[in-house]
Design a protein around this motif. Structure first.
Motif, mmCIF file in Angstrom:
data_model
loop_
_atom_site.group_PDB
_atom_site.id
_atom_site.type_symbol
_atom_site.label_atom_id
_atom_site.label_comp_id
_atom_site.label_asym_id
_atom_site.label_seq_id
_atom_site.Cartn_x
_atom_site.Cartn_y
_atom_site.Cartn_z
ATOM 1 N N ALA A 98 0.837 -1.213 0.000
ATOM 2 C CA ALA A 98 0.000 0.000 0.000
ATOM 3 C C ALA A 98 0.868 1.257 0.000
ATOM 4 O O ALA A 98 0.553 2.232 -0.691
ATOM 5 N N GLU A 99 1.967 1.225 0.746
ATOM 6 C CA GLU A 99 2.882 2.372 0.764
ATOM 7 C C GLU A 99 3.510 2.600 -0.603
ATOM 8 O O GLU A 99 3.623 3.732 -1.071
ATOM 9 N N VAL A 100 3.923 1.519 -1.249
ATOM 10 C CA VAL A 100 4.501 1.623 -2.600
ATOM 11 C C VAL A 100 3.465 2.206 -3.556
ATOM 12 O O VAL A 100 3.771 3.109 -4.349
ATOM 13 N N LEU A 101 2.242 1.725 -3.470
ATOM 14 C CA LEU A 101 1.165 2.253 -4.328
ATOM 15 C C LEU A 101 0.942 3.737 -4.079
ATOM 16 O O LEU A 101 0.771 4.515 -5.025
ATOM 17 N N ASP A 102 0.934 4.146 -2.816
ATOM 18 C CA ASP A 102 0.741 5.568 -2.487
ATOM 19 C C ASP A 102 1.850 6.430 -3.085
ATOM 20 O O ASP A 102 1.588 7.493 -3.647
ATOM 21 N N ARG A 103 3.087 5.962 -2.967
ATOM 22 C CA ARG A 103 4.210 6.733 -3.536
ATOM 23 C C ARG A 103 4.118 6.792 -5.055
ATOM 24 O O ARG A 103 4.371 7.834 -5.664
ATOM 25 N N ARG A 104 3.745 5.669 -5.680
ATOM 26 C CA ARG A 104 3.601 5.647 -7.146
ATOM 27 C C ARG A 104 2.474 6.581 -7.589
ATOM 28 O O ARG A 104 2.605 7.291 -8.581
ATOM 29 N N ARG A 105 1.370 6.572 -6.858
ATOM 30 C CA ARG A 105 0.246 7.446 -7.190
ATOM 31 C C ARG A 105 0.675 8.908 -7.083
ATOM 32 O O ARG A 105 0.337 9.730 -7.941
ATOM 33 N N ALA A 106 1.443 9.237 -6.049
ATOM 34 C CA ALA A 106 1.933 10.609 -5.873
ATOM 35 C C ALA A 106 2.872 10.996 -7.024
ATOM 36 O O ALA A 106 2.822 12.124 -7.522
ATOM 37 N N GLU A 107 3.712 10.055 -7.457
ATOM 38 C CA GLU A 107 4.610 10.327 -8.592
ATOM 39 C C GLU A 107 3.810 10.578 -9.869
ATOM 40 O O GLU A 107 4.118 11.505 -10.636
ATOM 41 N N ARG A 108 2.777 9.777 -10.104
ATOM 42 C CA ARG A 108 1.948 9.967 -11.301
ATOM 43 C C ARG A 108 1.181 11.280 -11.232
ATOM 44 O O ARG A 108 1.078 11.985 -12.232
ATOM 45 N N ALA A 109 0.674 11.602 -10.063
ATOM 46 C CA ALA A 109 -0.059 12.867 -9.899
ATOM 47 C C ALA A 109 0.866 14.052 -10.157
ATOM 48 O O ALA A 109 0.476 15.027 -10.816
ATOM 49 N N ARG A 110 2.080 13.975 -9.650
ATOM 50 C CA ARG A 110 3.060 15.051 -9.874
ATOM 51 C C ARG A 110 3.360 15.197 -11.369
ATOM 52 O O ARG A 110 3.403 16.302 -11.898
ATOM 53 N N ALA A 111 3.517 14.079 -12.060
ATOM 54 C CA ALA A 111 3.793 14.124 -13.505
ATOM 55 C C ALA A 111 2.624 14.751 -14.258
ATOM 56 O O ALA A 111 2.823 15.587 -15.150
ATOM 57 N N LEU A 112 1.397 14.379 -13.903
ATOM 58 C CA LEU A 112 0.225 14.947 -14.562
ATOM 59 C C LEU A 112 0.092 16.437 -14.250
ATOM 60 O O LEU A 112 -0.204 17.237 -15.134
ATOM 61 N N ARG A 113 0.363 16.801 -12.995
ATOM 62 C CA ARG A 113 0.324 18.227 -12.621
ATOM 63 C C ARG A 113 1.328 19.034 -13.438
ATOM 64 O O ARG A 113 1.025 20.131 -13.915
ATOM 65 N N GLN A 114 2.529 18.479 -13.620
ATOM 66 C CA GLN A 114 3.554 19.179 -14.404
ATOM 67 C C GLN A 114 3.102 19.375 -15.849
ATOM 68 O O GLN A 114 3.324 20.435 -16.438
ATOM 69 N N LEU A 115 2.470 18.346 -16.414
ATOM 70 C CA LEU A 115 1.942 18.489 -17.772
ATOM 71 C C LEU A 115 0.900 19.606 -17.830
ATOM 72 O O LEU A 115 0.918 20.443 -18.729
ATOM 73 N N MET A 116 0.006 19.599 -16.856
ATOM 74 C CA MET A 116 -1.096 20.569 -16.873
ATOM 75 C C MET A 116 -0.612 21.992 -16.600
ATOM 76 O O MET A 116 -1.236 22.950 -17.045
ATOM 77 N N GLU A 117 0.513 22.128 -15.915
ATOM 78 C CA GLU A 117 1.077 23.455 -15.668
ATOM 79 C C GLU A 117 1.513 24.115 -16.973
ATOM 80 O O GLU A 117 1.561 25.336 -17.068
ATOM 81 N N ASP A 118 1.834 23.305 -17.977
ATOM 82 C CA ASP A 118 2.263 23.835 -19.268
ATOM 83 C C ASP A 118 1.083 24.189 -20.171
ATOM 84 O O ASP A 118 1.283 24.613 -21.308
ATOM 85 N N MET A 119 -0.136 23.998 -19.677
ATOM 86 C CA MET A 119 -1.340 24.314 -20.454
ATOM 87 C C MET A 119 -1.863 25.693 -20.089
ATOM 88 O O MET A 119 -1.589 26.203 -19.008
ATOM 89 N N THR A 120 -2.643 26.241 -20.993
ATOM 90 C CA THR A 120 -3.355 27.473 -20.673
ATOM 91 C C THR A 120 -4.511 27.122 -19.731
ATOM 92 O O THR A 120 -4.890 25.948 -19.611
ATOM 93 N N GLY A 121 -5.082 28.114 -19.092
ATOM 94 C CA GLY A 121 -6.227 27.898 -18.201
ATOM 95 C C GLY A 121 -7.367 27.160 -18.897
ATOM 96 O O GLY A 121 -7.873 26.164 -18.371
ATOM 97 N N PRO A 122 -7.791 27.629 -20.072
ATOM 98 C CA PRO A 122 -8.867 26.926 -20.776
ATOM 99 C C PRO A 122 -8.498 25.490 -21.164
ATOM 100 O O PRO A 122 -9.335 24.591 -21.121
#
Length: 150
Positions: A98-122
Protein backbone atom coordinates in the motif's frame (compact mmCIF):
# COMPACT_ATOMS: atom_id res chain seq x y z
CA UNK A 1 -15.44 9.24 -41.78
CA UNK A 2 -14.21 11.83 -39.27
CA UNK A 3 -12.33 14.60 -41.08
CA UNK A 4 -11.90 16.92 -38.08
CA UNK A 5 -8.30 17.80 -37.24
CA UNK A 6 -8.56 15.85 -33.97
CA UNK A 7 -10.31 12.67 -34.96
CA UNK A 8 -10.42 9.42 -33.00
CA UNK A 9 -6.98 8.33 -34.26
CA UNK A 10 -5.39 11.55 -33.01
CA UNK A 11 -7.15 11.16 -29.67
CA UNK A 12 -5.93 7.57 -29.31
CA UNK A 13 -2.35 8.70 -29.93
CA UNK A 14 -2.75 11.52 -27.39
CA UNK A 15 -4.20 9.19 -24.74
CA UNK A 16 -1.45 6.63 -25.35
CA UNK A 17 1.23 9.32 -25.01
CA UNK A 18 -0.30 10.63 -21.79
CA UNK A 19 -0.63 7.14 -20.28
CA UNK A 20 2.95 6.25 -21.22
CA UNK A 21 4.28 9.54 -19.79
CA UNK A 22 2.37 9.20 -16.52
CA UNK A 23 3.19 5.47 -16.14
CA UNK A 24 6.88 6.05 -16.74
CA UNK A 25 6.91 8.74 -14.07
CA UNK A 26 6.07 6.17 -11.37
CA UNK A 27 9.40 4.60 -10.44
CA UNK A 28 8.88 3.54 -6.82
CA UNK A 29 9.09 -0.21 -6.32
CA UNK A 30 10.25 -0.92 -9.87
CA UNK A 31 6.91 -2.56 -10.62
CA UNK A 32 5.77 -3.75 -14.01
CA UNK A 33 2.48 -2.42 -15.35
CA UNK A 34 0.82 -5.76 -14.52
CA UNK A 35 2.15 -5.76 -10.95
CA UNK A 36 1.13 -2.16 -10.38
CA UNK A 37 -2.34 -2.78 -11.80
CA UNK A 38 -2.83 -5.91 -9.70
CA UNK A 39 -1.74 -4.21 -6.48
CA UNK A 40 -3.96 -1.22 -7.23
CA UNK A 41 -6.95 -3.52 -7.79
CA UNK A 42 -6.30 -5.32 -4.50
CA UNK A 43 -5.97 -1.99 -2.73
CA UNK A 44 -9.26 -0.69 -4.19
CA UNK A 45 -11.34 -3.85 -4.04
CA UNK A 46 -9.83 -5.79 -1.14
CA UNK A 47 -8.57 -9.39 -1.01
CA UNK A 48 -9.49 -11.62 -3.94
CA UNK A 49 -9.07 -15.20 -5.06
CA UNK A 50 -6.40 -15.81 -7.69
CA UNK A 51 -9.00 -16.84 -10.26
CA UNK A 52 -11.02 -13.63 -9.74
CA UNK A 53 -7.88 -11.53 -9.87
CA UNK A 54 -6.65 -13.20 -13.07
CA UNK A 55 -10.04 -12.70 -14.74
CA UNK A 56 -10.27 -9.05 -13.66
CA UNK A 57 -6.73 -8.34 -14.89
CA UNK A 58 -7.22 -10.24 -18.15
CA UNK A 59 -4.41 -12.76 -17.63
CA UNK A 60 -4.26 -16.53 -17.24
CA UNK A 61 -4.36 -18.06 -13.79
CA UNK A 62 -0.79 -19.45 -14.12
CA UNK A 63 0.48 -15.96 -15.04
CA UNK A 64 -1.36 -14.43 -12.08
CA UNK A 65 0.06 -17.11 -9.78
CA UNK A 66 3.58 -16.22 -10.92
CA UNK A 67 2.92 -12.50 -10.50
CA UNK A 68 1.48 -12.96 -7.00
CA UNK A 69 4.48 -15.10 -6.07
CA UNK A 70 6.81 -12.27 -7.15
CA UNK A 71 4.70 -9.72 -5.24
CA UNK A 72 4.83 -11.95 -2.14
CA UNK A 73 8.61 -12.29 -2.36
CA UNK A 74 8.87 -8.50 -2.55
CA UNK A 75 6.64 -8.17 0.52
CA UNK A 76 3.95 -6.30 -1.43
CA UNK A 77 1.17 -8.93 -1.31
CA UNK A 78 0.28 -11.95 0.80
CA UNK A 79 -1.89 -15.03 0.47
CA UNK A 80 -4.25 -15.92 3.28
CA UNK A 81 -6.81 -18.67 3.82
CA UNK A 82 -10.32 -17.76 2.73
CA UNK A 83 -12.41 -17.78 5.92
CA UNK A 84 -15.54 -18.61 3.90
CA UNK A 85 -13.88 -21.61 2.20
CA UNK A 86 -10.97 -23.32 3.92
CA UNK A 87 -9.67 -24.66 0.61
CA UNK A 88 -9.56 -21.21 -0.97
CA UNK A 89 -6.79 -18.65 -0.84
CA UNK A 90 -7.18 -14.90 -0.94
CA UNK A 91 -4.54 -12.46 -2.16
CA UNK A 92 -4.25 -9.15 -0.31
CA UNK A 93 -1.99 -6.13 -0.53
CA UNK A 94 0.39 -5.70 2.44
CA UNK A 95 1.02 -2.42 4.23
CA UNK A 96 4.33 -2.20 2.35
CA UNK A 97 2.47 -2.75 -0.92
CA UNK A 98 0.00 0.00 0.00
CA UNK A 99 2.88 2.37 0.76
CA UNK A 100 4.50 1.62 -2.60
CA UNK A 101 1.16 2.25 -4.33
CA UNK A 102 0.74 5.57 -2.49
CA UNK A 103 4.21 6.73 -3.54
CA UNK A 104 3.60 5.65 -7.15
CA UNK A 105 0.25 7.45 -7.19
CA UNK A 106 1.93 10.61 -5.87
CA UNK A 107 4.61 10.33 -8.59
CA UNK A 108 1.95 9.97 -11.30
CA UNK A 109 -0.06 12.87 -9.90
CA UNK A 110 3.06 15.05 -9.87
CA UNK A 111 3.79 14.12 -13.51
CA UNK A 112 0.23 14.95 -14.56
CA UNK A 113 0.32 18.23 -12.62
CA UNK A 114 3.55 19.18 -14.40
CA UNK A 115 1.94 18.49 -17.77
CA UNK A 116 -1.10 20.57 -16.87
CA UNK A 117 1.08 23.46 -15.67
CA UNK A 118 2.26 23.83 -19.27
CA UNK A 119 -1.34 24.31 -20.45
CA UNK A 120 -3.36 27.47 -20.67
CA UNK A 121 -6.23 27.90 -18.20
CA UNK A 122 -8.87 26.93 -20.78
CA UNK A 123 -6.81 23.89 -21.86
CA UNK A 124 -6.50 22.75 -18.23
CA UNK A 125 -10.26 23.11 -17.73
CA UNK A 126 -11.06 21.30 -20.98
CA UNK A 127 -8.64 18.48 -20.13
CA UNK A 128 -10.06 18.09 -16.62
CA UNK A 129 -13.62 18.06 -17.94
CA UNK A 130 -12.79 15.56 -20.69
CA UNK A 131 -10.84 13.16 -18.47
CA UNK A 132 -13.52 13.15 -15.78
CA UNK A 133 -16.20 12.58 -18.43
CA UNK A 134 -14.22 9.67 -19.89
CA UNK A 135 -13.74 8.16 -16.44
CA UNK A 136 -17.49 8.41 -15.77
CA UNK A 137 -18.41 6.76 -19.08
CA UNK A 138 -15.87 3.97 -18.52
CA UNK A 139 -17.18 3.35 -15.00
CA UNK A 140 -20.76 3.25 -16.30
CA UNK A 141 -19.81 0.73 -18.99
CA UNK A 142 -18.00 -1.44 -16.45
CA UNK A 143 -21.02 -1.32 -14.13
CA UNK A 144 -23.30 -2.31 -17.03
CA UNK A 145 -21.04 -5.19 -18.13
CA UNK A 146 -20.80 -6.47 -14.54
CA UNK A 147 -24.60 -6.42 -14.22
CA UNK A 148 -24.79 -8.49 -17.41
CA UNK A 149 -22.45 -11.12 -15.91
CA UNK A 150 -24.34 -11.34 -12.62
Amino acid sequence: MDTSPEGPDDLIVAVEQMIRYVRQSARTGGLSTAASSTLARLSREGPQRLTELARAEGVSQPNMTQLVTRLERAGLARRTADASDGRGVLVAVTSTGAEVLDRRRAERARALRQLMEDMTGPERQATTTALLALARVIANRQDTSEEGRA
